[in-house]
Write an enzyme that holds these catalytic residues in place. Structure first.
Site, short mmCIF file in Angstrom:
data_model
loop_
_atom_site.label_atom_id
_atom_site.label_comp_id
_atom_site.label_asym_id
_atom_site.label_seq_id
_atom_site.Cartn_x
_atom_site.Cartn_y
_atom_site.Cartn_z
N LYS A 243 0.86 -1.19 0.00
CA LYS A 243 0.00 0.00 0.00
C LYS A 243 0.89 1.23 0.00
CE LYS A 243 -3.21 2.68 2.95
NZ LYS A 243 -4.08 2.71 4.16
N ASP A 248 -2.65 10.24 3.47
CA ASP A 248 -4.04 9.87 3.69
C ASP A 248 -4.73 10.91 4.57
OD1 ASP A 248 -6.48 8.67 4.02
OD2 ASP A 248 -5.74 7.00 5.26
N LYS A 255 -10.02 12.90 8.33
CA LYS A 255 -9.45 12.58 9.64
C LYS A 255 -9.33 13.85 10.49
CE LYS A 255 -6.48 8.75 8.07
NZ LYS A 255 -7.10 7.66 8.85
N ASP A 266 1.59 6.52 5.38
CA ASP A 266 0.61 5.55 4.91
C ASP A 266 1.10 4.79 3.67
OD1 ASP A 266 -1.76 4.33 5.57
OD2 ASP A 266 -3.02 5.68 4.39
N ASP A 325 -12.15 7.05 3.80
CA ASP A 325 -10.93 6.82 4.60
C ASP A 325 -10.51 5.34 4.58
OD1 ASP A 325 -8.78 7.47 6.15
OD2 ASP A 325 -9.91 7.67 8.02
N GLU A 327 -9.44 3.71 2.18
CA GLU A 327 -8.95 3.81 0.80
C GLU A 327 -7.88 2.76 0.48
OE1 GLU A 327 -7.66 5.42 3.24
OE2 GLU A 327 -5.54 5.02 2.85
N ARG A 329 -7.64 -0.39 1.11
CA ARG A 329 -8.17 -1.64 0.56
C ARG A 329 -8.62 -1.48 -0.89
NH1 ARG A 329 -12.37 -1.76 5.41
NH2 ARG A 329 -10.51 -0.76 6.31
#
Ligand code: BES
Ligand code: ZN
Ligand code: ZN
Length: 478
Positions: A243, A248, A255, A266, A325, A327, A329
């Protein structure tokens, strides 16, 4: 720091298990340590006797002989290195003495690692760079091939530090395009073929989920495919999928400032896979390995994807975006499917800072593992034990394969009513895209980065987890 097989110098480090009689140091020093200081040899317990008219020694405990592992040598050697740096010592010799079930090679490699672990800092953005006084370590050993064993660890730690630097670099400098450039640079003059998919290539491929996440950013996404095929391109490969969300914000499911403060990290999964490949290549490991990275930012704009959007994927599955959020996956849906169907993968491992829930479950020092193939995960877990990187499995049960199903789309990316076990939900979602290829998922949201002090010998900031585990696994798997 230079580490070599060498001679006894004026300063010497001894690492000893509990209950040692300290026969290697002078009677006077041993009496003082054992009788006066009550030195036992507990893990990281220290006896420092440095300076004029002394033995010039540092003794560090390894803990109880029955529990002794290679990682205890790493910890104790790291402790010794810290002491020597504090005392402004520039060079030292170290006695390499195996105890218990740890053999001489692992003793040597553990100690080498401990010293190298004490030598990392992320100074790129600082005017004043950290200076360590200790620059030369001489290991006292008769082991054959000792120099090679030292070199292997040196190259491994160099790769761990590649990961740390990538993860520590802020998102104003590290975004998909610059990540791709850095990786191209890193692997130039090696046997790695670097393929970079830009936005247009991703559109042609149909990686619509990755593209959906990137919609809100003015920085274009990239997919990186790094092929290292020393066994030839007919042989199956181990795929390392990362990933690479270089920032993010949460998107419209934004967030908090606190939640966002570490979100430059991230992409730690991507960073780890790049570092692992670097370790594998530089140590000339004879395994076919392909690294696949999905790199994007998750930001907000008039173009951004929204909660409630239904998006398409490379596989063709549709997904209702319950939460922008969640994201990671979505990015992994496309890159995992690519690894499962476009590469000749016999194993897929992904690493991702996927869920806050894994921190609730396992804290900051244990990586969450999940799999569709227990014997494969057992091998990865064994590698993690050797590497000293703690991992613990969470189950993917049939109920979770039901929970990910959608109403208006095939899948949902997050549960609508909070039901807990967000880490397992996410893994069940990923599993949908691996097409039954043996797969292990590593959720490193807790372990890849330490905002305050690092665990054991790990630095503050990026840890480099799970590079050492991946290296061990790839090196040893049949
Ligand atoms: N990148 C985060 C997960 C994360 C949290 C990593 C803390 C490192 C530290 C991920 O994209 C995310 O936001 N996940 C959500 C999922 C939820 C919306 C279903 C989470 O864990 O809250
Ligand atoms: Zn997120
Ligand atoms: Zn994320």
């Amino acid at each position: 720091m230079k580490i070599n097989v060498g001679e006894q110098l004026s300063t010497t480090v001894y690492l000893v298990p509990e209950g040692t009689k300290l026969e290697m140091i002078s009677d006077e020093a041993a009496q003082y340590a054992l009788n006066h200081l009550k030195f036992k040899g507990n893990l990281n317990e220290k006896f420092i006797y440095l300076g004029p008219n002394t033995d010039n020694i540092v003794v560090v405990g390894l803990g109880h002989l029955d529990h002794l592992t290679k990682d205890h040598y790493v910890q104790a050697a790291y402790t010794a290195a810290k002491i020597l740096n504090e005392q402004k010592v520039e060079s030292t010799s170290v006695q390499i003495k195996p105890y218990g079930t740890v053999d001489e090679k692992n003793t040597l490699q553990g100690i080498t690692e401990g010293f190298l672990q004490a030598d990392y800092s992320f100074d790129t953005y600082k005017k004043e760079k950290t200076k360590y006084s200790l620059t030369s370590v001489s290991l006292l050993t008769d082991l054959k091939n000792a120099q090679e064993a030292i070199e292997e660890v040196r190259l491994l730690l160099e790769a761990v530090n590649v990961t740390r630097d990538l993860v520590n670099t802020p998102a104003n400098d590290l975004y998909p395009e610059t990540l791709a450039n850095k990786v191209t640079d890193l692997f130039k003059d090696t046997d790695v073929q670097v393929e970079i998919f830009d936005k247009q290539a991703l559109e042609e491929l149909g990686a619509k989920a990755l593209l959906a996440v990137s919609q809100g950013s003015s920085k274009e996404p990239r997919m990186l495919v790094l092929k290292y095929l020393p066994l030839g391109d007919e042989e199956p490969v181990i795929s390392l999928v990362g990933k690479g969300v270089t920032y993010d914000s949460g998107g419209y499911a934004i967030k908090s400032a606190k939640g966002m403060s570490t979100m430059k990290t991230d992409m730690a999964g991507a960073g780890a896979m790049i570092g692992a490949l670097h370790a594998i290549v530089s140590n000339n490991i004879q395994q076919n390995v392909v690294c696949v990275i999905g790199a994007t930012e998750n930001l907000i704009s008039g173009e951004a994807f929204k909660n409630g959007d239904i998006i398409h994927t490379l596989k063709g599955t549709t997904i209702e975006v319950i939460n922008t959020d969640a994201e990671g996956r979505l990015v992994l849906a496309d890159v995992l499917y690519y690894a499962a169907t476009k590469l000749n993968s016999k194993y897929i491992i992904d690493a991702a800072t996927l869920t806050g829930a894994v921190i609730a479950a396992l804290g900051q020092n244990i990586t969450g593992t999940m799999t569709n193939d227990q014997s494969f995960l057992d091998k990865v877990t064994a590698a993690s034990k050797t590497a000293g990187e703690d991992m613990w499995q969470l189950p993917i049960t049939p109920e979770f394969r039901e929970k990910i199903k959608g109403n208006h789309a095939d899948l949902i990316n997050s549960s609508i009513n909070f039901v807990g076990a967000g880490t397992i939900f996410a893994a069940a979602f990923l599993e949908h895209f691996v097409e039954d290829v043996p797969w292990v998922h590593l959720d490193i949201a807790g372990t890849s980065y330490a905002s305050s002090n690092g665990n054991k010998y790990l630095p503050k900031g990026a840890s480099g987890i799970p590079v050492k585990t991946l290296y061990e696994f790839v090196k040893n798997v049949k």
